[in-house]
Each structure stands twice: as structure tokens, then as C-alpha cells.
Write a protein that holds these residues in place. Sequence first.
Motif: not given
Length: 194
Positions: A13, A15, A18-19, A55, A58, A62
Motif C-alpha cells: 500500500h 504508505f 514510502s517506508v 500503519d 509505524t 513515530q
Amino acid sequence: MPRLRQVHTADAHPFAQSVYQMLFGDRDPVDHPGTATGTPGNWWTVFAVVPDAFDHTTAGFQFYRSPNRKLTARLRELGQIRAGWNIGSQFVFSQHCKAARAAGVTEAQLAALPSWTVAPDGVFSPLERAVLAYTDEVVLGEGRVQDATWAALTAGLGEVAIIELTYAVCSYRLHATMCRALRLEYDEIGRAHV
């Protein structure tokens, strides 16, 4: 080798993609594994099987590193490392030893962590010892924190920092357990030797 399938970049997906880009660059981490810290990187590719879980976890990472935290990175890392050790996750223990060094944990402290209760005087401060005792009682005692441990912890930490520590320790108990169960990263063997 992980017990579950891994998700290729093209199938991840947005996100996760991008990771992946941040961690692996233009390489597909399934076909060409390996992170900059030397791990296979399959924690990310397996968690990507469930986008919501990817998600959520992760976002947790953060949260720990936010400048809004009251708990210092040094104390957080001591708790996370000890949680990894207690569960027997070579991956969590080794990765957080790296992060702990960056947060100011000394080599003497890292060497003493497996048997911290008998470490020589001065290796750990009273607050660091309270954090380690609390971590042991949260993880190994399944949350049965003794009054003396609580008193030592609250002598050095406020309520916000205690919630942050508890969240980090419990989260890393979960991560360490999942790594072992799913045989991710350095926990790809049936029994971890940390």
C-alpha cells in the motif's frame, strides 16, 4: 526465513511503499533484502501483509521518537532493550542496543543489561534501576508491579513519563513476541540466543 509471505514493493500500500523507499531505496526488499543497519528487513515486508497493522505499528515508532515525549530516549531504550531480552528476541535486543548507544547508554550498561540486578554499583543510576525493575515486572510479572518498584519509579518520573514508558515496554513486548512467533529478522530460528 519468515513464516508468512512478504509483500513486494509493487504490491504494498502507498504508505508502506514510502517506508520501503526510505529504508531500501529503489530496491524491492523481498527480492533484494537488507537494511542499512544490517538486518534482512523482513519485519517491514511481513507487516505490510496487513496495511492497517503496518500503519499502526509505524505510528507507534513515530510516537516514541516525538519531541513531545516526557520520557527520555535513554530511559525508553533501557526499557525496550530489557523487554526484548526478557522475551528472548535477538532482533529487538540488538536493534535497541544500537538505538541506546545513540541515546547515551554506555557500553558498560549494555554489557550489564542481561544481569542488571547484580551489576556493580554505579553502572545504573537509581532511576535507571527502577526503570529496569519496572520493565521486568511489566514483562515477566505480567504487569504485577511491586509497591517498592512503583515508589522508586515515581520518585524519578512523573505520570506522563510513566505512561510513555509503560506503552513503550508493552509495545516492545508485543514486537519481540511477534518477531519470535513469525520468525522475523534475527529471530528466524526457533530459539533466540541473545
